[in-house]
Design a protein around this motif. Structure first.
Motif, PDB file in Angstrom:
ATOM      1  N   THR A   1       0.830  -1.202   0.000  1.00  0.00           N
ATOM      2  CA  THR A   1       0.000   0.000   0.000  1.00  0.00           C
ATOM      3  C   THR A   1       0.863   1.249   0.000  1.00  0.00           C
ATOM      4  O   THR A   1       1.944   1.281   0.561  1.00  0.00           O
ATOM      5  CB  THR A   1      -0.930   0.049   1.231  1.00  0.00           C
ATOM      6  OG1 THR A   1      -0.132   0.021   2.411  1.00  0.00           O
ATOM      7  CG2 THR A   1      -1.899  -1.107   1.232  1.00  0.00           C
ATOM      8  N   LYS A   2       0.353   2.260  -0.659  1.00  0.00           N
ATOM      9  CA  LYS A   2       1.045   3.542  -0.659  1.00  0.00           C
ATOM     10  C   LYS A   2       0.731   4.227   0.659  1.00  0.00           C
ATOM     11  O   LYS A   2      -0.417   4.311   1.064  1.00  0.00           O
ATOM     12  CB  LYS A   2       0.561   4.400  -1.819  1.00  0.00           C
ATOM     13  CG  LYS A   2       0.894   3.822  -3.160  1.00  0.00           C
ATOM     14  CD  LYS A   2       0.344   4.702  -4.245  1.00  0.00           C
ATOM     15  CE  LYS A   2       0.633   4.105  -5.608  1.00  0.00           C
ATOM     16  NZ  LYS A   2       0.082   4.901  -6.683  1.00  0.00           N
ATOM     17  N   THR A   3       1.737   4.706   1.308  1.00  0.00           N
ATOM     18  CA  THR A   3       1.497   5.365   2.584  1.00  0.00           C
ATOM     19  C   THR A   3       1.159   6.828   2.353  1.00  0.00           C
ATOM     20  O   THR A   3       1.721   7.481   1.487  1.00  0.00           O
ATOM     21  CB  THR A   3       2.732   5.276   3.500  1.00  0.00           C
ATOM     22  OG1 THR A   3       3.856   5.804   2.800  1.00  0.00           O
ATOM     23  CG2 THR A   3       3.016   3.844   3.884  1.00  0.00           C
ATOM     24  N   ALA A   4       0.229   7.312   3.119  1.00  0.00           N
ATOM     25  CA  ALA A   4      -0.195   8.706   3.009  1.00  0.00           C
ATOM     26  C   ALA A   4       0.754   9.590   3.799  1.00  0.00           C
ATOM     27  O   ALA A   4       1.137   9.270   4.909  1.00  0.00           O
ATOM     28  CB  ALA A   4      -1.613   8.867   3.538  1.00  0.00           C
ATOM     29  N   VAL A   5       1.115  10.679   3.195  1.00  0.00           N
ATOM     30  CA  VAL A   5       1.976  11.650   3.851  1.00  0.00           C
ATOM     31  C   VAL A   5       1.084  12.593   4.633  1.00  0.00           C
ATOM     32  O   VAL A   5       0.011  12.962   4.186  1.00  0.00           O
ATOM     33  CB  VAL A   5       2.777  12.439   2.785  1.00  0.00           C
ATOM     34  CG1 VAL A   5       3.652  13.476   3.432  1.00  0.00           C
ATOM     35  CG2 VAL A   5       3.583  11.486   1.935  1.00  0.00           C
ATOM     36  N   LYS A   6       1.529  12.998   5.803  1.00  0.00           N
ATOM     37  CA  LYS A   6       0.727  13.937   6.594  1.00  0.00           C
ATOM     38  C   LYS A   6       1.105  15.365   6.227  1.00  0.00           C
ATOM     39  O   LYS A   6       2.263  15.680   5.993  1.00  0.00           O
ATOM     40  CB  LYS A   6       0.946  13.703   8.079  1.00  0.00           C
ATOM     41  CG  LYS A   6       0.265  12.453   8.570  1.00  0.00           C
ATOM     42  CD  LYS A   6       0.116  12.462  10.064  1.00  0.00           C
ATOM     43  CE  LYS A   6      -0.694  11.266  10.485  1.00  0.00           C
ATOM     44  NZ  LYS A   6      -1.006  11.284  11.880  1.00  0.00           N
ATOM     45  N   HIS A   7       0.073  16.214   6.179  1.00  0.00           N
ATOM     46  CA  HIS A   7       0.286  17.637   5.956  1.00  0.00           C
ATOM     47  C   HIS A   7       0.834  18.262   7.241  1.00  0.00           C
ATOM     48  O   HIS A   7       0.798  17.660   8.312  1.00  0.00           O
ATOM     49  CB  HIS A   7      -1.046  18.318   5.606  1.00  0.00           C
ATOM     50  CG  HIS A   7      -1.547  17.984   4.239  1.00  0.00           C
ATOM     51  ND1 HIS A   7      -0.946  18.434   3.098  1.00  0.00           N
ATOM     52  CD2 HIS A   7      -2.604  17.236   3.843  1.00  0.00           C
ATOM     53  CE1 HIS A   7      -1.604  17.997   2.052  1.00  0.00           C
ATOM     54  NE2 HIS A   7      -2.607  17.253   2.467  1.00  0.00           N
ATOM     55  N   SER A   8       1.292  19.481   7.129  1.00  0.00           N
ATOM     56  CA  SER A   8       1.816  20.183   8.298  1.00  0.00           C
ATOM     57  C   SER A   8       0.728  20.417   9.349  1.00  0.00           C
ATOM     58  O   SER A   8       1.033  20.571  10.522  1.00  0.00           O
ATOM     59  CB  SER A   8       2.429  21.521   7.877  1.00  0.00           C
ATOM     60  OG  SER A   8       1.451  22.311   7.232  1.00  0.00           O
ATOM     61  N   ASN A   9      -0.544  20.399   8.935  1.00  0.00           N
ATOM     62  CA  ASN A   9      -1.641  20.595   9.883  1.00  0.00           C
ATOM     63  C   ASN A   9      -2.064  19.284  10.551  1.00  0.00           C
ATOM     64  O   ASN A   9      -3.031  19.244  11.289  1.00  0.00           O
ATOM     65  CB  ASN A   9      -2.838  21.268   9.207  1.00  0.00           C
ATOM     66  CG  ASN A   9      -3.435  20.416   8.108  1.00  0.00           C
ATOM     67  OD1 ASN A   9      -3.035  19.283   7.885  1.00  0.00           O
ATOM     68  ND2 ASN A   9      -4.384  20.977   7.390  1.00  0.00           N
ATOM     69  N   GLY A  10      -1.353  18.193  10.275  1.00  0.00           N
ATOM     70  CA  GLY A  10      -1.631  16.913  10.911  1.00  0.00           C
ATOM     71  C   GLY A  10      -2.598  16.029  10.157  1.00  0.00           C
ATOM     72  O   GLY A  10      -2.773  14.872  10.491  1.00  0.00           O
TER      73      GLY A  10
ATOM     74  N   LYS B   1      -7.543   9.224  -3.725  1.00  0.00           N
ATOM     75  CA  LYS B   1      -8.470   8.784  -2.682  1.00  0.00           C
ATOM     76  C   LYS B   1      -8.252   9.606  -1.422  1.00  0.00           C
ATOM     77  O   LYS B   1      -7.130   9.740  -0.943  1.00  0.00           O
ATOM     78  CB  LYS B   1      -8.226   7.305  -2.384  1.00  0.00           C
ATOM     79  CG  LYS B   1      -9.265   6.684  -1.505  1.00  0.00           C
ATOM     80  CD  LYS B   1      -9.023   5.179  -1.404  1.00  0.00           C
ATOM     81  CE  LYS B   1     -10.148   4.493  -0.696  1.00  0.00           C
ATOM     82  NZ  LYS B   1      -9.960   3.043  -0.671  1.00  0.00           N
ATOM     83  N   ARG B   2      -9.345  10.136  -0.874  1.00  0.00           N
ATOM     84  CA  ARG B   2      -9.270  10.923   0.362  1.00  0.00           C
ATOM     85  C   ARG B   2      -8.996   9.996   1.544  1.00  0.00           C
ATOM     86  O   ARG B   2      -9.569   8.920   1.648  1.00  0.00           O
ATOM     87  CB  ARG B   2     -10.564  11.680   0.606  1.00  0.00           C
ATOM     88  CG  ARG B   2     -10.800  12.766  -0.420  1.00  0.00           C
ATOM     89  CD  ARG B   2     -12.059  13.527  -0.118  1.00  0.00           C
ATOM     90  NE  ARG B   2     -12.368  14.431  -1.213  1.00  0.00           N
ATOM     91  CZ  ARG B   2     -13.492  15.110  -1.292  1.00  0.00           C
ATOM     92  NH1 ARG B   2     -14.416  15.005  -0.362  1.00  0.00           N
ATOM     93  NH2 ARG B   2     -13.696  15.912  -2.318  1.00  0.00           N
ATOM     94  N   GLN B   3      -8.123  10.436   2.451  1.00  0.00           N
ATOM     95  CA  GLN B   3      -7.687   9.606   3.567  1.00  0.00           C
ATOM     96  C   GLN B   3      -8.346   9.967   4.900  1.00  0.00           C
ATOM     97  O   GLN B   3      -8.169   9.260   5.875  1.00  0.00           O
ATOM     98  CB  GLN B   3      -6.171   9.710   3.725  1.00  0.00           C
ATOM     99  CG  GLN B   3      -5.412   9.217   2.512  1.00  0.00           C
ATOM    100  CD  GLN B   3      -5.644   7.757   2.261  1.00  0.00           C
ATOM    101  OE1 GLN B   3      -5.428   6.935   3.128  1.00  0.00           O
ATOM    102  NE2 GLN B   3      -6.101   7.426   1.066  1.00  0.00           N
ATOM    103  N   GLY B   4      -9.064  11.062   4.957  1.00  0.00           N
ATOM    104  CA  GLY B   4      -9.659  11.466   6.231  1.00  0.00           C
ATOM    105  C   GLY B   4     -10.858  12.354   6.020  1.00  0.00           C
ATOM    106  O   GLY B   4     -11.256  12.660   4.901  1.00  0.00           O
ATOM    107  N   GLY B   5     -11.466  12.754   7.124  1.00  0.00           N
ATOM    108  CA  GLY B   5     -12.612  13.652   7.081  1.00  0.00           C
ATOM    109  C   GLY B   5     -13.926  12.922   6.882  1.00  0.00           C
ATOM    110  O   GLY B   5     -13.990  11.696   6.849  1.00  0.00           O
ATOM    111  N   ALA B   6     -14.977  13.696   6.712  1.00  0.00           N
ATOM    112  CA  ALA B   6     -16.322  13.133   6.577  1.00  0.00           C
ATOM    113  C   ALA B   6     -16.501  12.367   5.272  1.00  0.00           C
ATOM    114  O   ALA B   6     -17.354  11.499   5.173  1.00  0.00           O
ATOM    115  CB  ALA B   6     -17.361  14.252   6.659  1.00  0.00           C
ATOM    116  N   THR B   7     -15.684  12.684   4.269  1.00  0.00           N
ATOM    117  CA  THR B   7     -15.817  12.033   2.960  1.00  0.00           C
ATOM    118  C   THR B   7     -14.649  11.088   2.679  1.00  0.00           C
ATOM    119  O   THR B   7     -14.235  10.920   1.536  1.00  0.00           O
ATOM    120  CB  THR B   7     -15.915  13.091   1.848  1.00  0.00           C
ATOM    121  OG1 THR B   7     -14.770  13.941   1.921  1.00  0.00           O
ATOM    122  CG2 THR B   7     -17.190  13.902   1.971  1.00  0.00           C
TER     123      THR B   7
END
Length: 146
Positions: A51-60, A90-96
């Motif tokens: 799996t491709k790992t998601a990078v975190k933004h500076s805002n977490g 593909k979105r990794q977080g949030g309501a969607t």
């Protein structure tokens, strides 16, 4: 060689050995459980590597992960000019979470577009600018009058 000469992380990497008595059901169960645990660890490690790992933004927040990239497949009057790229992310977080976003990138300047409406507006600006993407981008963004 003495075990004390090994560092803790080196010892953890060594294969684990266990033994059981052939006629002892408790030993067999313990060995079976240990084998299943090791098998699960290996499977998880392989899945994680795939799996491709998601990078975190500076805002977490987790960054989106690109799932596909290639030539655009949407119908476009006159067809797509050579070099345009479409990506599915593909979105990794949030309501969607899990929603797939589509993005298109221009061939020369790699400008990012979020909808077909934006692309049609950009193509109109590109026609006005004589196929100069930088000038078309200025027209598209409203910074320059055609």
């Amino acid at each position: 060689m003495s075990v004390s000469k090994f560092k803790a992380d080196q010892i953890k990497q060594l294969p684990r050995a266990f033994s059981f008595k052939l006629d002892d059901d408790a030993s067999k169960q313990k060995a079976s459980k240990q084998k299943a645990i090791e098998k699960t660890k290996v499977a998880k490690a392989k899945a994680k590597a795939k799996t491709k790992t998601a990078v975190k933004h500076s805002n977490g927040r987790k960054a989106a992960v690109e799932n596909w990239s290639g030539a655009p497949d949407e119908p476009l009057e006159g067809g797509w000019p050579k070099g345009w790229i479409k990506t599915l992310v593909k979105r990794q977080g949030g309501a969607t979470v899990g929603h797939m976003d589509r993005y298109w990138y221009s061939p020369k300047t790699k400008k990012k577009f979020r909808s077909m409406t934006e692309i049609k507006r950009f193509f109109a600006a590109l026609a006005q600018a004589g196929d100069d993407e930088d000038e078309a981008w200025s027209i598209f963004k409203g910074r320059k009058k055609a």
